[in-house]
Design a protein around this motif. Structure first.
Motif, PDB file in Angstrom:
ATOM      1  N   TYR A 357       0.838  -1.209   0.000  1.00 12.15           N
ATOM      2  CA  TYR A 357       0.000   0.000   0.000  1.00 12.15           C
ATOM      3  C   TYR A 357       0.872   1.259   0.000  1.00 12.15           C
ATOM      4  CZ  TYR A 357      -4.617  -2.123   0.710  1.00 12.15           C
ATOM      5  OH  TYR A 357      -5.797  -2.803   0.547  1.00 12.15           O
ATOM      6  N   ASP A 362      -0.765   4.783  -0.884  1.00  6.74           N
ATOM      7  CA  ASP A 362      -2.008   4.730  -0.114  1.00  6.74           C
ATOM      8  C   ASP A 362      -1.662   4.693   1.377  1.00  6.74           C
ATOM      9  OD1 ASP A 362      -4.419   4.172   1.085  1.00  6.74           O
ATOM     10  OD2 ASP A 362      -5.011   2.617  -0.341  1.00  6.74           O
ATOM     11  N   SER A 364      -3.506   5.495   3.980  1.00  8.44           N
ATOM     12  CA  SER A 364      -4.548   4.942   4.836  1.00  8.44           C
ATOM     13  C   SER A 364      -4.543   3.413   4.780  1.00  8.44           C
ATOM     14  CB  SER A 364      -5.915   5.486   4.425  1.00  8.44           C
ATOM     15  OG  SER A 364      -6.237   5.107   3.097  1.00  8.44           O
ATOM     16  N   SER A 367      -1.650   2.260   6.912  1.00  8.74           N
ATOM     17  CA  SER A 367      -1.952   2.398   8.339  1.00  8.74           C
ATOM     18  C   SER A 367      -2.925   1.319   8.806  1.00  8.74           C
ATOM     19  CB  SER A 367      -2.551   3.784   8.598  1.00  8.74           C
ATOM     20  OG  SER A 367      -2.887   3.938   9.959  1.00  8.74           O
ATOM     21  N   ARG A 368      -3.893   1.004   7.974  1.00 11.81           N
ATOM     22  CA  ARG A 368      -4.881  -0.017   8.341  1.00 11.81           C
ATOM     23  C   ARG A 368      -4.221  -1.394   8.503  1.00 11.81           C
ATOM     24  NH1 ARG A 368      -7.920   0.970   4.466  1.00 11.81           N
ATOM     25  NH2 ARG A 368      -7.204  -0.626   3.006  1.00 11.81           N
TER      26      ARG A 368
END
Length: 506
Positions: A357, A362, A364, A367-368
């Motif tokens: 990611y 990306d 977010s 982080s997810r």
């Protein structure tokens, strides 16, 4: 004939007790559907168990385990034990009644689940030290001498070279590296399997039996240990040559269906090991075909654990060039392992997705995945952890976090994450420690502190030269190129550049 005493605790049984276990013992093991019970040491002295261990047939060991009187008058159902092992009842039936298992990862994994005493096994567990004469399974001793590269062995295995003790042999680093590689080669020759060695092709038998399949599995285990001691650069060609020759031999030889199933798993595992060594030797273009082959063979052999391992390596391999496909590989591995994956394996798969990611930009998504990885890692290790996930720890999580921040062009956050690894090192994972230290030097340079980058690089230079990982040395070479630019010239940067140039010229 019925028992008058409980076989577990020795207590007196009531006349109308038909279970063969007293009430307290039945209550103590109501959770046996979810995990094997903790059995006493005397459990393994039961004659059927001892006989199965002597026959070196784990399927028969499992059957003797299920039928042990310790469990009561009624044997443990195959469905229960199959659930512990992560397979179906039909698969367990084939394991118990078919030919001996030869896949070392599966042997070790199931032996650990059932808590078979390591000293009773005919193979080594990942955290077990070298064989000794005291082993009750018999066989010869293993010794290696750096002076003449002679490896003596008994009947126990063709490739049980104890390369972990190699650093104590010989005088210098070069001698130890040479010893480790020669020990692995000598192990092949000592087993009479010279057709796998580099050099002119030798005549091979027309039939493949379980002994040859055991050789392939033993070779994988030896390559892993030799890699830890000698480095991928010195072993990559050996692994690729062995994989090519063994695959070609398997394609034209004859064997039974039972041998064929075991052979597919063994060849898949050997392909994965060859691919990993190619990745670490920075020969990435050579690795992908082996991983694709491993996935195909794992599916033929109905071996989801090997397939997940192959997908995990493939996700790592293509992360920079094809981050979207890297995500899909890790997602497929998560899907296949659902229901049996341990927290550490799940952590690793999320750690494969997080930097992909980041490469895609990306933040977010990165982080997810990191949040999921931390949550899984916090659940701790598990006795079912496979050998290839043992490096997954808090330091590895921080390392992946740091690499991801570099990909997101946030060098200050990368420095924070990577520096935490150098202040809290993990001695058992030396190569990763060195790798992330080199990447810390890169991050520090990108942050603008050239002197600190040079100091870090100078400190880690000797370790980089010792581990023989071109993947790591290429990153250090990039640090050298960056710091050698005229505009970066300081006393500290020149000191590192001079030391680097002198070291690589030797």
């Amino acid at each position: 004939m019925t028992h008058s005493n409980c076989p577990r605790c020795g207590g007196r049984l009531a006349r109308d007790n038909g279970s063969g276990r007293c009430t307290p013992c039945q209550a103590a093991e109501r959770d046996r559907l979810s995990a094997p019970p903790t059995v006493p040491a005397s459990f393994w002295d039961h004659e059927p168990v001892r006989r199965a261990l002597t026959e070196r047939h784990l399927g028969r060991v499992i059957r003797a385990y299920r039928c042990h009187p310790y469990h009561g008058r009624v044997a443990l159902p195959q469905t229960v034990v199959a659930g512990w092992l992560g397979i179906t009842q039909a698969q367990l039936s084939r394991v118990e009644n078919g030919p001996p298992l030869v896949h070392l990862d599966r042997l070790a994994h199931w032996a650990k689940i059932l808590r078979v005493p390591p000293e009773d096994l005919w193979f080594r567990l990942p955290d077990q030290h070298c064989w000794t004469d005291a082993s009750p399974m018999g066989g010869g001793t293993i010794s290696a001498h750096a002076d003449d590269q002679v490896v003596e062995r008994g009947e126990r295995a063709a490739l049980a070279v104890n390369v972990e003790q190699a650093p104590s042999q010989g005088g210098g680093v070069t001698d130890r590296r040479r010893f480790n590689v020669m020990a692995a080669l000598a192990g092949l020759a000592a087993g009479g399997h010279t057709y796998l060695l580099p050099g002119p092709p030798a005549e091979v038998p027309g039939n493949i039996g379980m002994e040859q399949v055991r050789l392939a599995s033993s070779l994988v285990a030896d390559l892993r240990r030799a890699d830890a001691a000698a480095g991928a650069d010195l072993l990559c060609d050996i692994a690729i040559q062995a994989q090519i020759r063994l695959s070609a031999w398997a394609a034209r030889a004859s064997y039974t269906r039972e041998v064929g199933d075991a052979l597919q798993s063994a060849l898949a595992d050997l392909s994965i090991e060859a691919a990993w060594l190619a990745i670490d030797a920075d020969r990435r273009h050579e690795a992908r075909p082996y991983l694709h082959e491993a996935i195909t063979r794992a599916r033929i052999a109905d071996d989801p654990q090997v397939e997940v391992r192959a997908l995990t390596h493939l996700s790592l391999l293509i992360r920079e060039s094809q981050p979207g496909e890297s995500l899909h590989c890790a997602e497929a591995a998560l899907r296949i392992s659902a229901g049996w994956a341990t927290p550490r394996l799940t952590t690793l798969l999320h750690l494969r997705r997080a930097p992909a990611y980041a490469v895609l930009g990306d933040a977010s998504g990165f982080s997810r995945e990191m949040t999921k990885a931390r949550r899984e890692l916090d659940r701790g290790s598990h006795e079912d952890d496979q050998g290839f996930v043992h490096f997954v720890n808090a330091q590895e999580l921080k390392g992946i976090e740091g690499l991801s921040y570099l990909a997101l062009d946030r060098p200050e956050r990368a420095v924070q994450s990577l520096r935490s690894i150098t202040t809290n090192p993990s001695p058992s994972h030396r190569r990763n420690q060195v790798y992330y230290t080199v990447r810390l030097s890169e991050a520090t340079f990108q942050q603008g502190d050239v002197n600190e980058a040079a100091r870090i690089a100078l400190d880690v230079l000797p370790a980089v030269l010792q581990i023989n990982s071109k993947r790591v040395s290429q990153h250090l070479a990039q640090v050298r190129r960056s710091l050698a630019a005229p505009r970066q010239a300081t006393t500290t940067t020149r000191q590192f550049v001079d030391a680097y140039d002198q070291a690589v010229s030797l």
